[in-house]
Design a protein around this motif. Sequence first.
Motif, PDB file in Angstrom:
ATOM      1  N   GLU A  23      36.260  53.378  39.677  1.00  0.00           N
ATOM      2  CA  GLU A  23      35.065  53.600  38.877  1.00  0.00           C
ATOM      3  C   GLU A  23      35.348  53.235  37.419  1.00  0.00           C
ATOM      4  N   VAL A  24      34.593  52.288  36.893  1.00  0.00           N
ATOM      5  CA  VAL A  24      34.833  51.778  35.541  1.00  0.00           C
ATOM      6  C   VAL A  24      33.554  51.738  34.722  1.00  0.00           C
ATOM      7  N   SER A  25      32.622  52.645  34.975  1.00  0.00           N
ATOM      8  CA  SER A  25      31.311  52.587  34.334  1.00  0.00           C
ATOM      9  C   SER A  25      31.395  52.664  32.812  1.00  0.00           C
ATOM     10  N   GLU A  26      32.464  53.296  32.294  1.00  0.00           N
ATOM     11  CA  GLU A  26      32.598  53.408  30.835  1.00  0.00           C
ATOM     12  C   GLU A  26      32.739  52.040  30.167  1.00  0.00           C
ATOM     13  N   TYR A  27      33.090  51.022  30.920  1.00  0.00           N
ATOM     14  CA  TYR A  27      33.318  49.697  30.367  1.00  0.00           C
ATOM     15  C   TYR A  27      32.153  48.732  30.611  1.00  0.00           C
ATOM     16  N   ALA A  28      31.069  49.205  31.169  1.00  0.00           N
ATOM     17  CA  ALA A  28      29.988  48.318  31.599  1.00  0.00           C
ATOM     18  C   ALA A  28      29.427  47.458  30.466  1.00  0.00           C
ATOM     19  N   ASP A  29      29.403  47.968  29.231  1.00  0.00           N
ATOM     20  CA  ASP A  29      28.793  47.231  28.123  1.00  0.00           C
ATOM     21  C   ASP A  29      29.828  46.737  27.117  1.00  0.00           C
ATOM     22  N   LYS A  30      31.064  46.592  27.536  1.00  0.00           N
ATOM     23  CA  LYS A  30      32.136  46.238  26.615  1.00  0.00           C
ATOM     24  C   LYS A  30      32.807  44.932  27.015  1.00  0.00           C
ATOM     25  N   SER A  31      33.592  44.393  26.095  1.00  0.00           N
ATOM     26  CA  SER A  31      34.514  43.303  26.409  1.00  0.00           C
ATOM     27  C   SER A  31      35.833  43.930  26.812  1.00  0.00           C
ATOM     28  N   TYR A  32      36.437  43.429  27.881  1.00  0.00           N
ATOM     29  CA  TYR A  32      37.586  44.150  28.422  1.00  0.00           C
ATOM     30  C   TYR A  32      38.513  43.274  29.255  1.00  0.00           C
ATOM     31  N   CYS A  33      39.684  43.824  29.482  1.00  0.00           N
ATOM     32  CA  CYS A  33      40.549  43.456  30.599  1.00  0.00           C
ATOM     33  C   CYS A  33      40.566  44.658  31.521  1.00  0.00           C
ATOM     34  N   MET A  34      40.447  44.426  32.803  1.00  0.00           N
ATOM     35  CA  MET A  34      40.626  45.488  33.770  1.00  0.00           C
ATOM     36  C   MET A  34      41.237  44.911  35.026  1.00  0.00           C
ATOM     37  N   LYS A  43      61.257  50.014  41.738  1.00  0.00           N
ATOM     38  CA  LYS A  43      60.854  48.751  41.139  1.00  0.00           C
ATOM     39  C   LYS A  43      60.002  49.016  39.907  1.00  0.00           C
ATOM     40  N   GLU A  44      59.955  48.031  39.018  1.00  0.00           N
ATOM     41  CA  GLU A  44      59.114  48.161  37.845  1.00  0.00           C
ATOM     42  C   GLU A  44      57.651  47.929  38.220  1.00  0.00           C
ATOM     43  N   ARG A  45      56.782  48.492  37.419  1.00  0.00           N
ATOM     44  CA  ARG A  45      55.364  48.252  37.611  1.00  0.00           C
ATOM     45  C   ARG A  45      55.046  46.788  37.356  1.00  0.00           C
ATOM     46  N   GLU A  46      54.178  46.219  38.177  1.00  0.00           N
ATOM     47  CA  GLU A  46      53.800  44.826  38.001  1.00  0.00           C
ATOM     48  C   GLU A  46      52.285  44.666  38.056  1.00  0.00           C
ATOM     49  N   GLY A  47      51.785  43.700  37.300  1.00  0.00           N
ATOM     50  CA  GLY A  47      50.378  43.367  37.374  1.00  0.00           C
ATOM     51  C   GLY A  47      50.082  42.630  38.663  1.00  0.00           C
ATOM     52  N   VAL A  48      48.958  42.941  39.282  1.00  0.00           N
ATOM     53  CA  VAL A  48      48.590  42.352  40.561  1.00  0.00           C
ATOM     54  C   VAL A  48      47.392  41.433  40.413  1.00  0.00           C
ATOM     55  N   ALA A  49      46.304  41.967  39.870  1.00  0.00           N
ATOM     56  CA  ALA A  49      45.078  41.189  39.714  1.00  0.00           C
ATOM     57  C   ALA A  49      44.317  41.723  38.516  1.00  0.00           C
ATOM     58  N   ALA A  50      43.707  40.832  37.752  1.00  0.00           N
ATOM     59  CA  ALA A  50      42.989  41.238  36.553  1.00  0.00           C
ATOM     60  C   ALA A  50      41.711  40.423  36.413  1.00  0.00           C
ATOM     61  N   GLU A  99      39.591  47.955  26.394  1.00  0.00           N
ATOM     62  CA  GLU A  99      38.578  47.191  25.676  1.00  0.00           C
ATOM     63  C   GLU A  99      39.271  46.152  24.800  1.00  0.00           C
ATOM     64  N   MET A 100      38.959  44.885  25.017  1.00  0.00           N
ATOM     65  CA  MET A 100      39.535  43.808  24.236  1.00  0.00           C
ATOM     66  C   MET A 100      38.733  42.546  24.450  1.00  0.00           C
ATOM     67  N   LYS A 101      38.919  41.575  23.557  1.00  0.00           N
ATOM     68  CA  LYS A 101      38.118  40.362  23.598  1.00  0.00           C
ATOM     69  C   LYS A 101      39.005  39.156  23.343  1.00  0.00           C
ATOM     70  N   GLY A 102      38.760  38.069  24.082  1.00  0.00           N
ATOM     71  CA  GLY A 102      39.505  36.849  23.860  1.00  0.00           C
ATOM     72  C   GLY A 102      40.981  36.965  24.193  1.00  0.00           C
ATOM     73  N   PHE A 103      41.318  37.758  25.158  1.00  0.00           N
ATOM     74  CA  PHE A 103      42.711  38.024  25.502  1.00  0.00           C
ATOM     75  C   PHE A 103      42.987  37.527  26.912  1.00  0.00           C
ATOM     76  N   ASP A 104      44.151  36.975  27.120  1.00  0.00           N
ATOM     77  CA  ASP A 104      44.553  36.526  28.444  1.00  0.00           C
ATOM     78  C   ASP A 104      45.013  37.735  29.244  1.00  0.00           C
ATOM     79  N   TRP A 108      49.224  40.748  31.235  1.00  0.00           N
ATOM     80  CA  TRP A 108      49.534  42.070  31.796  1.00  0.00           C
ATOM     81  C   TRP A 108      49.973  43.105  30.779  1.00  0.00           C
ATOM     82  N   ASN A 109      49.997  42.809  29.484  1.00  0.00           N
ATOM     83  CA  ASN A 109      50.441  43.779  28.480  1.00  0.00           C
ATOM     84  C   ASN A 109      49.251  44.499  27.870  1.00  0.00           C
ATOM     85  N   TRP A 110      48.487  45.153  28.698  1.00  0.00           N
ATOM     86  CA  TRP A 110      47.324  45.933  28.284  1.00  0.00           C
ATOM     87  C   TRP A 110      47.168  47.078  29.269  1.00  0.00           C
TER      88      TRP A 110
END
Length: 124
Positions: A23-34, A43-50, A99-104, A108-110
């Motif tokens: 559930e990510v409704s708090e981000y519905a009107d924002k610029s974001y990475c999720m 093992k270390e935590r790894e990014g899977v899909a964004a 919440e972020m904008k123009g970010f790759d 995975w560093n978010w």
Amino acid sequence: QVQLKESGGGSVQAGGSLTLSCEVSEYADKSYCMGWFRQAPVKEREGVAAMDSDGRTSYTNSVQGRFIISQDNPKKTLYLQMNNLKPEDTATYYCAAEEMKGFDCGRWNWGRDWGQGTQVTVSS
């Protein structure tokens, strides 16, 4: 900080499928990475899909072609459809967002907000 809420983990045999939801409704009107991260024992935590707010997606190489990240139209729920699961996909999966904008997002560093984690176990 917002506590995200995940669901959908479980146990499945290799080759099977699972879909995780967050559930990510708090981000519905924002610029974001999720997206989704995972951590297996010792093992270390790894990014899977964004996904960013423009719909661009990123995947780690090991899940490319098997996992699909998506959102529903109101942008209130984030999904991870996992197909052709392998034992090495066994891990605790976490939903994350910031919440972020123009970010790759594939860097995975978010991740300001996190879910509590949901266990995915794949047996051979």
